[in-house]
Design an enzyme around this catalytic site. Structure first.
Site, PDB file in Angstrom:
ATOM      1  N   ARG A   1     -28.415 -26.732 -50.128  1.00 14.39           N
ATOM      2  CA  ARG A   1     -29.201 -25.618 -50.666  1.00 14.39           C
ATOM      3  C   ARG A   1     -30.382 -25.340 -49.734  1.00 14.39           C
ATOM      4  NH1 ARG A   1     -28.509 -21.268 -53.432  1.00 14.39           N
ATOM      5  NH2 ARG A   1     -28.168 -21.976 -55.554  1.00 14.39           N
TER       6      ARG A   1
ATOM      7  N   LYS B   1     -27.186  -7.737 -58.760  1.00 15.25           N
ATOM      8  CA  LYS B   1     -25.986  -8.482 -59.117  1.00 15.25           C
ATOM      9  C   LYS B   1     -25.235  -7.811 -60.274  1.00 15.25           C
ATOM     10  CE  LYS B   1     -25.461 -12.151 -56.454  1.00 15.25           C
ATOM     11  NZ  LYS B   1     -24.208 -12.376 -55.698  1.00 15.25           N
TER      12      LYS B   1
ATOM     13  N   ASP C   1     -20.953  -6.778 -41.252  1.00 15.20           N
ATOM     14  CA  ASP C   1     -22.277  -6.684 -41.868  1.00 15.20           C
ATOM     15  C   ASP C   1     -22.146  -5.974 -43.201  1.00 15.20           C
ATOM     16  OD1 ASP C   1     -24.961  -6.155 -42.535  1.00 15.20           O
ATOM     17  OD2 ASP C   1     -25.540  -5.918 -40.440  1.00 15.20           O
ATOM     18  N   LEU C   2     -22.690  -6.573 -44.259  1.00 16.58           N
ATOM     19  CA  LEU C   2     -22.626  -5.953 -45.586  1.00 16.58           C
ATOM     20  C   LEU C   2     -23.382  -4.628 -45.648  1.00 16.58           C
ATOM     21  CD1 LEU C   2     -23.033  -9.052 -47.944  1.00 16.58           C
ATOM     22  CD2 LEU C   2     -20.938  -7.802 -47.403  1.00 16.58           C
TER      23      LEU C   2
ATOM     24  N   GLY D   1     -20.850 -14.539 -46.437  1.00 16.23           N
ATOM     25  CA  GLY D   1     -21.797 -15.585 -46.816  1.00 16.23           C
ATOM     26  C   GLY D   1     -21.323 -16.961 -46.402  1.00 16.23           C
TER      27      GLY D   1
ATOM     28  N   TYR E   1     -33.095  -8.833 -57.893  1.00 19.82           N
ATOM     29  CA  TYR E   1     -31.867  -9.571 -57.585  1.00 19.82           C
ATOM     30  C   TYR E   1     -30.882  -9.487 -58.744  1.00 19.82           C
ATOM     31  CZ  TYR E   1     -28.790 -13.639 -57.061  1.00 19.82           C
ATOM     32  OH  TYR E   1     -27.694 -14.469 -57.001  1.00 19.82           O
TER      33      TYR E   1
ATOM     34  N   GLU F   1     -28.424 -14.770 -63.475  1.00 14.98           N
ATOM     35  CA  GLU F   1     -29.664 -14.001 -63.492  1.00 14.98           C
ATOM     36  C   GLU F   1     -29.456 -12.608 -64.076  1.00 14.98           C
ATOM     37  OE1 GLU F   1     -32.860 -14.726 -62.605  1.00 14.98           O
ATOM     38  OE2 GLU F   1     -32.383 -16.827 -62.198  1.00 14.98           O
TER      39      GLU F   1
ATOM     40  N   SER G   1     -23.945 -13.537 -61.114  1.00  9.17           N
ATOM     41  CA  SER G   1     -24.996 -14.538 -61.330  1.00  9.17           C
ATOM     42  C   SER G   1     -25.487 -14.552 -62.764  1.00  9.17           C
ATOM     43  CB  SER G   1     -26.175 -14.231 -60.394  1.00  9.17           C
ATOM     44  OG  SER G   1     -27.315 -14.990 -60.734  1.00  9.17           O
TER      45      SER G   1
ATOM     46  N   THR H   1     -22.210 -18.778 -44.038  1.00 10.47           N
ATOM     47  CA  THR H   1     -23.264 -19.671 -43.546  1.00 10.47           C
ATOM     48  C   THR H   1     -24.111 -20.270 -44.658  1.00 10.47           C
ATOM     49  OG1 THR H   1     -24.827 -17.844 -43.257  1.00 10.47           O
ATOM     50  CG2 THR H   1     -23.419 -18.378 -41.380  1.00 10.47           C
ATOM     51  N   GLY H   2     -23.874 -19.863 -45.907  1.00 14.34           N
ATOM     52  CA  GLY H   2     -24.658 -20.373 -47.023  1.00 14.34           C
ATOM     53  C   GLY H   2     -24.048 -21.610 -47.656  1.00 14.34           C
TER      54      GLY H   2
END
Length: 341
Positions: A193, A162, A57-58, A9, A158, A136, A134, A11-12
């Protein structure tokens, strides 16, 4: 020798801030990317010139084993995920594969490359693993504020994915003696973001209205409440978790909540605009199952790690609006740049 970190991640938003932090701490930093055709790779190279990239790659176990073998990291930070919650209903299976099963594949890559067998051993000298869990996962909360012991009731694919990754990290820690930890991070934002997230949608919407590029901003549920902090503060907590003597999970948040309405008010105020003249509530933007309230209790992180947030909600929102005003005024494309130039 410098410690070596591998970040999925990269690139995030979080990946970029974490890479900057680790570089400032003297680390050699590697980022996992799916391929050189990735449109975000040039931005990573501009922002993080000292970061090395490795393909992986995940969704592909073999590529992750190859990446870990090549990098030989001391620490692995798994930040890669399909992280936009509304998309997880539209692409539930892919979310499960990347956000959930991706955790399993990274853990297995570490286990295989470290020669860890089914017998539980010591975590001394092993690759240390951080999983980006997360808030969430709490979903329909059982108690407020939420701690490391609050039960999970996720309300999206999601959140479910998680939760799977979170429990799997605990399982590998308990089964194999791996130094594997999860940070249960509450909402954390920044000018980096993605444009699809509500905080950036608001800051970009305000900037467009201020510059005469738009007249209105359409939003869904204004009453949902979140614990919003600054992403740069949160990545420090990730590093602290892997620098601790013992592997433990931590809730990371500010301990303060604000509604989407308060976010909107603060953003429009930062541009000296009246939000009620421009915001349109659109019920089609509501989630199928809403999460109404998330609020962290970061006491454990504060007492055991010494972690504290440094940027207030008001400062964060104002910075995001000011950055997007400059970006749009200079002709930048938020879908491409995300303030990374």
């Amino acid at each position: 020798m410098a410690r070596r970190a591998l970040i999925t991640g990269i690139t995030g938003q979080d990946g970029s801030y974490l890479a900057e932090h680790l570089l400032s701490e003297g680390y050699e930093v590697w980022g996992l990317v799916r391929g050189q055709a990735n449109p975000r790779v040039p931005r990573v190279r501009r922002l993080l010139q000292d970061v090395r990239l490795v393909r992986g790659d995940l969704l592909d176990q073999g590529s992750l084993i190859s990446a870990v073998e090549k990098v030989q990291p001391d620490e692995v930070y798994n930040l890669g995920a399909i992280s936009f919650v509304p998309m997880s209903w539209e692409q539930a299976e892919l979310t499960a594969e990347v956000t959930g099963m991706g955790v399993l594949r990274v853990l297995e890559a570490i286990r295989v490359c470290s020669g860890i067998t089914a017998s539980r051993g010591s975590s001394a000298g092993q690759i240390r693993f951080y999983q980006a869990s997360s808030s969430e996962m709490f979903g329909q909360v059982r108690e407020t504020p939420q701690t490391e012991r609050t039960p999970f009731h996720p309300r999206s694919p999601y959140g479910v994915a998680k939760a799977y990754g979170h429990f799997l990290t605990q399982n590998y820690r308990e089964s194999y003696g791996m130094f594997a930890v999860s940070g249960i991070l509450f909402n954390h934002e920044s000018p980096r973001r993605g444009a699809e997230f509500v905080t950036r949608k608001v800051s970009l919407g305000v900037a467009r209205i201020k510059l005469g590029m738009a007249a209105e901003l359409r939003l869904g549920n204004l009453e949902a409440r979140r614990d919003w902090g600054f992403a740069g503060d949160f990545v420090r907590a990730m590093h602290m978790m892997l620098s601790a003597a013992d592997p433990e999970d931590y809730v990371i948040g500010t301990g303060r909540t604000h509604s989407v309405r308060e976010l909107v008010e603060a953003a429009f105020a930062a541009a000296d605009l009246d939000w009620e003249r421009h915001v349109v509530c659109d019920t089609s933007l509501h989630r199928p199952a809403e999460v109404d309230l998330l609020c962290a209790d970061p006491k454990k992180a504060r007492t055991q790690l010494g972690w504290e947030p440094t940027v207030s909600f008001e400062e964060l929102v104002a910075t995001m609006v000011e950055t997007d005003l400059r970006l749009l005024a200079d002709g930048g494309d938020p879908e491409q740049d995300s303030s990374w130039a």
